[in-house]
Design a protein around this motif. Structure first.
Motif, short mmCIF file in Angstrom:
data_model
loop_
_atom_site.label_atom_id
_atom_site.label_comp_id
_atom_site.label_asym_id
_atom_site.label_seq_id
_atom_site.Cartn_x
_atom_site.Cartn_y
_atom_site.Cartn_z
N LEU A 1 -26.88 9.95 -69.58
CA LEU A 1 -27.92 10.80 -69.02
C LEU A 1 -28.31 10.36 -67.61
O LEU A 1 -28.49 11.18 -66.71
N GLU A 2 -28.44 9.06 -67.40
CA GLU A 2 -28.91 8.57 -66.10
C GLU A 2 -27.81 8.58 -65.05
O GLU A 2 -28.10 8.43 -63.86
N ASN A 3 -26.55 8.73 -65.47
CA ASN A 3 -25.45 8.76 -64.50
C ASN A 3 -24.85 10.15 -64.33
O ASN A 3 -23.83 10.31 -63.68
N MET A 4 -25.48 11.13 -64.95
CA MET A 4 -25.03 12.51 -64.78
C MET A 4 -25.36 13.01 -63.38
O MET A 4 -26.38 12.65 -62.80
N SER A 5 -24.48 13.82 -62.84
CA SER A 5 -24.78 14.46 -61.56
C SER A 5 -25.72 15.64 -61.75
O SER A 5 -26.30 16.14 -60.79
N GLN A 6 -25.87 16.07 -63.01
CA GLN A 6 -26.75 17.18 -63.31
C GLN A 6 -28.06 16.67 -63.90
O GLN A 6 -28.11 15.61 -64.53
N GLY A 7 -29.12 17.42 -63.68
CA GLY A 7 -30.36 17.15 -64.37
C GLY A 7 -30.30 17.75 -65.76
O GLY A 7 -29.64 18.78 -65.99
N LEU A 8 -30.96 17.10 -66.74
CA LEU A 8 -30.93 17.60 -68.12
C LEU A 8 -32.31 17.48 -68.73
O LEU A 8 -33.01 16.47 -68.55
N CYS A 9 -32.70 18.51 -69.46
CA CYS A 9 -33.98 18.51 -70.16
C CYS A 9 -33.79 19.25 -71.49
O CYS A 9 -33.18 20.33 -71.51
N ALA B 82 -31.38 22.46 -71.32
CA ALA B 82 -31.31 23.04 -69.98
C ALA B 82 -30.65 22.04 -69.04
O ALA B 82 -31.04 20.87 -68.99
N THR B 83 -29.62 22.48 -68.32
CA THR B 83 -28.96 21.63 -67.31
C THR B 83 -29.28 22.20 -65.93
O THR B 83 -29.34 23.41 -65.73
N TYR B 84 -29.50 21.29 -65.00
CA TYR B 84 -29.91 21.65 -63.64
C TYR B 84 -28.89 21.05 -62.66
O TYR B 84 -28.68 19.83 -62.66
N GLU B 85 -28.25 21.90 -61.88
CA GLU B 85 -27.22 21.43 -60.94
C GLU B 85 -27.58 21.88 -59.52
O GLU B 85 -27.84 23.06 -59.28
N ASP B 86 -27.57 20.93 -58.61
CA ASP B 86 -27.83 21.23 -57.20
C ASP B 86 -26.56 21.80 -56.60
O ASP B 86 -25.56 21.11 -56.42
N ILE B 87 -26.58 23.09 -56.29
CA ILE B 87 -25.38 23.77 -55.78
C ILE B 87 -25.53 24.13 -54.31
O ILE B 87 -24.78 24.97 -53.80
N THR B 88 -26.47 23.46 -53.64
CA THR B 88 -26.71 23.79 -52.22
C THR B 88 -25.45 23.57 -51.40
O THR B 88 -25.01 24.46 -50.65
N GLU B 89 -24.85 22.37 -51.51
CA GLU B 89 -23.65 22.06 -50.73
C GLU B 89 -22.48 22.93 -51.17
O GLU B 89 -21.66 23.34 -50.35
N TRP B 90 -22.39 23.20 -52.47
CA TRP B 90 -21.30 24.04 -52.97
C TRP B 90 -21.42 25.45 -52.39
O TRP B 90 -20.43 26.05 -51.98
#
Length: 800
Positions: A256-264, A354-362
């Motif tokens: 969980l702490e090494n995921m590139s995505q946020g998770l809740c 719920a997964t949260y992914e920062d897709i700004t750069e993508w």
């Protein structure tokens, strides 16, 4: 109630009652613990825990009953039926196991309470079956109201026990559930004993298969030992399970702490079960303690501090609805200036992850890729793909009454600059051209670079405008023709423009582009630096040009080419010193095709290379039949100098014909030296080293002739016919001829005047010191055999 208390206080041994309670609490605690393990398991593992739980609870209830029965003293000798006693143990195991299975079938408290009530019925079934096993010389009567109360106590307390156990697991909940389960068993037993009345009857005989209280005590002790043993086994298994869960938790926490995505993770009520650090940072909630809290409370707190906008109640309600429908929902939100993609994945039994992914750069990368795929890398103008899309869209708009024009543009003389000054200068020039074109067009127009020095514009105007395409084309011609300052070079180019209009000239992109290109070809043919609209006859001319190209490709193999020669005379000696080779094409249907019609076409299509090789071989072969002092002059196209095999082709022609190299003269124009001058000069020096003569044709028509005379020692320079034609009528032509002939004398270079047609022109040339002359005054170009006869006759005349 009084009778129950009397029975408990006067007819029971309190020491054994306390022992029965202890055994009951031990069995109940283990049963609740196993119930929790079964809840956390799936499939076959859950079944194993369920079977173990049924055995523990059944044996515990049975042992509690018979220890309490040993504590009961009815005042007469007693015994117990083995068959009925065994049956009571089976009832305890099977019915309670069924009740626990019902409670585990769904993660809802209502189902747990139903299962707990069935467990209470199992306690009652075991108790009253066990009472039937009691053998004594008395008749047993029951107070049915007290019996009903005992059954109700067991069911209600059993339901409460499993309802408490079904909630979120904790040590306190497990303790309370164990106590409630113990009360369900104990309260039922002693209330049921209070419903018993014994009526002595010496006539009643005991079962032959009966067991004495002493033996029963050993059996009960064995059952207690079994309970203790199974409890120890369950505790050991529980410890191993907890250790495994601990290891899994460590791995889960690390993941969980090494995921590139946020998770809740949320439960069915919207409570936050867990979240990782990435989620807290991504959503700007690192200062909050979220786990265990309702999302609704968190959002209300954030809204109160101005860190969240929206209706918290509506948001959470929609979230719970999404989880219940079982649909995977994906959406993108803007948070803290970043684009966050959220995916809601429902879980079994309610709740969601719920997964949260920062897709700004993508998103930026995708936008860049899309831009690169649809724009020219050099000028950043739309490319052919985007231009076609814009043209299709403009055509749809044009159907509503707007005017549409397609303009195809081609830069004039760009290739000369690109070849002479290099590609970096050419690229910088194209960038500047693109900038100027962008300034010329209107807001709704599109300018694109199609490739090389080709550009295109789609113009969409209101129907009321007058000649908008003419205004745009005129402005483009004027703006592009203005001087450029590129890398310290002052450059001048022009532009030719072809225009097609919709719907008159076409209704689809391909047709409009094709006809604009035909108009562009006409603009270039009419002198460049101008614009032309498409006309119906242009398509016919293009078809004729394509047919001519097809015939030209077959002409060489069909032997339709012939060599003609025009003599070159020495002005002072009045003798022929050489002949210029001129190719002629006799088409079986078209007749004689003018060189001006097919030579440019051959250069454009690359056919000039095989045709040029044929000319070299044919001219060298014909020259071998002439007198030994006669030189043959052959024109070389700039396209031939791009062929790295040119030197080999010339040497092969000389070798196959056995013509001496000094009798071959190659004529080139200044445009040859404009392209890759270093490689061109290297080829010229190599030819010169083999003895071949090099002549500079059309001298004076370029803009850098003198620099070429310094860069290469030409054997001859030829004065262009345009100066000779006006020799006697224009003083500037006379001055140019005088300057060229004087330059030739000072440099020791032969000068040849082309296009001499009158004796007056010849006399002026002789007087100015011109070395050689050729033109209709002496002879028109004639076939090889006729030229041979002419040369032989002139030689015989000279000898005579």
């Amino acid at each position: 109630m009084y009778k129950v208390l009397t029975c408990l206080s006067t007819e029971h041994d309190w020491r054994l009652v306390a022992l029965a309670g202890a055994v009951c609490f031990l069995a109940s605690s283990v049963a609740i613990s196993l119930f929790q393990r079964a809840r956390a398991s799936q499939n076959s593992t859950r079944l194993v825990w369920l079977v173990l739980e049924a055995a523990i609870s059944g044996c515990g209830i049975w042992a509690t009953h018979f220890i309490a029965m040993l504590a009961y003293d009815p005042g007469v000798g007693t015994g117990y039926s083995i068959r009925v006693t065994t049956l009571s143990l089976l009832f305890a195991i099977l019915v309670t196991g069924f009740g626990f299975g019902i409670a585990l079938s769904a993660a809802r408290q209502s189902r747990a309470m139903i299962g707990g009530a069935i467990v209470g019925l199992g306690v009652a079934a075991m108790h009253y079956t066990g009472m039937l096993a009691l053998q004594l010389p008395a008749r047993i009567t029951w107070d049915m109201a007290t019996v009903a109360v005992s059954v109700a106590l067991g069911c209600v307390l059993g339901a409460l026990a499993l309802a408490v156990a079904t909630g979120r697991e904790s040590n306190l909940r497990n303790l309370i559930a164990g106590l409630l389960f113990t009360l369900a068993i104990v309260s039922h037993h002693f209330t049921a004993m209070g419903a018993v009345t014994l009526i002595p009857d010496p006539t009643l005989a005991g079962d032959t298969l009966s067991i004495s209280p002493t033996i029963l005590s050993f059996l009960v002790a064995g059952a207690a030992l079994v309970i203790l043993g199974i409890s120890l086994l369950a505790a050991s298994m529980d410890r191993r399970a907890k250790r495994a869960l601990g290891r899994q938790k460590v791995l889960l926490d690390g993941a969980l702490e090494n995921m590139s995505q946020g998770l809740c993770m949320f439960d069915a009520e919207g409570r936050i079960l867990l979240c990782n650090e990435r989620y807290l940072k991504m959503m700007g909630r690192g200062d909050l303690k979220l786990e265990g809290r309702l999302l609704l409370d968190v959002l209300r707190e954030l809204k109160a501090t101005g860190r969240w906008e929206g209706d918290a109640d509506e948001f959470v309600a929609n979230l719970i609805t999404e989880a219940r429908t079982g649909r995977v929902v994906t959406k993108v939100i803007e948070q803290l200036g970043r684009s966050i993609r959220i995916v809601h994945q429902p879980m079994q039994g309610g709740g969601l992850v719920a997964t949260y992914e920062d897709i700004t750069e993508w998103q930026r990368a995708q936008a860049q890729i899309s831009h690169m795929a649809r724009h020219d890398a050099l000028t950043n103008l739309p490319n052919r793909t985007l231009f076609r899309e814009q043209l299709e869209q403009a055509l749809r708009l044009a159907k509503r009454g707007d005017q549409l024009a397609v303009l195809c543009l081609d830069l004039d003389h760009f290739k000369d600059i690109n070849d002479s000054l290099g590609h970096p200068t050419g690229d910088a020039l194209l960038i500047e051209v693109g900038r100027r074109l962008s300034q010329c067009i209107g807001e709704g127009d599109t300018v694109a670079r199609l490739g090389g020095d080709e550009f295109a514009i789609v113009q969409l105007c209101d129907a009321g405008e007058t000649n908008p395409a003419v205004s745009l084309a005129s402005r483009i011609v004027e703006v592009i023709a203005a001087p450029y300052d590129i890398g310290g070079h002052q450059l001048l180019i022009g532009v030719s423009v072809g225009i097609s209009l919709a719907p008159d000239d076409g209704k689809n992109p391909d047709e409009l582009l094709k006809k604009a290109d035909l108009a562009l070809y006409r603009a270039k043919a009419d002198g460049r630096g101008t614009y032309r609209f498409f006309e119906a006859g242009m398509d016919a001319r293009a078809q004729a040009r394509r047919l001519l190209e097809l015939d030209l490709r077959a002409a060489l193999s069909r032997g339709e080419f012939e060599m003609h020669y025009q003599p070159i005379r020495d002005v002072l000696a009045d003798t022929v010193v050489g002949c210029e080779a001129l190719i002629r094409w006799k088409h079986p249907l078209r007749g004689w095709v003018q060189p001006a019609s097919f030579i440019p076409l051959a250069e454009e299509t690359g056919l000039i290379l095989p045709i040029g090789d044929w000319v070299l071989r044919a001219a060298c072969k014909d020259a071998m039949e002439w007198p030994a002092e006669i030189v043959v002059a052959i024109n070389l196209s700039p396209v031939q100098f791009k062929n790295p095999n040119l030197l080999a082709s010339v040497m092969a022609a000389l070798e196959s014909s056995a013509l001496p190299a000094h009798r071959l003269e190659l004529e080139i124009t200044e445009s040859v030296l404009l392209q890759n001058s270093e490689a061109t000069l290297a080829t010229l020096h190599a030819l010169r080293a083999q003895g071949v003569r090099i002549s500079l044709d059309d001298f004076g028509t370029g803009y850098s002739s003198l620099s070429y005379l310094r860069s290469f020692p030409f054997d001859k320079i030829k004065i262009d016919r345009s100066f000779v034609e006006e020799l006697t009528s224009r003083e500037d032509s006379m001055a140019i001829v005088r300057a060229v002939t004087g330059l030739g004398r000072s440099l020791g270079i032969v000068t040849t005047a082309e296009g001499v047609e009158t004796m007056g022109q010849l006399e002026v040339l002789r007087r100015e010191g011109c070395t050689q002359a050729q033109g209709y005054l002496f002879s028109r170009p004639c076939p090889a055999q006729e030229m041979k006869r002419m040369l032989v006759a002139e030689r015989e005349s000279a000898v005579a």
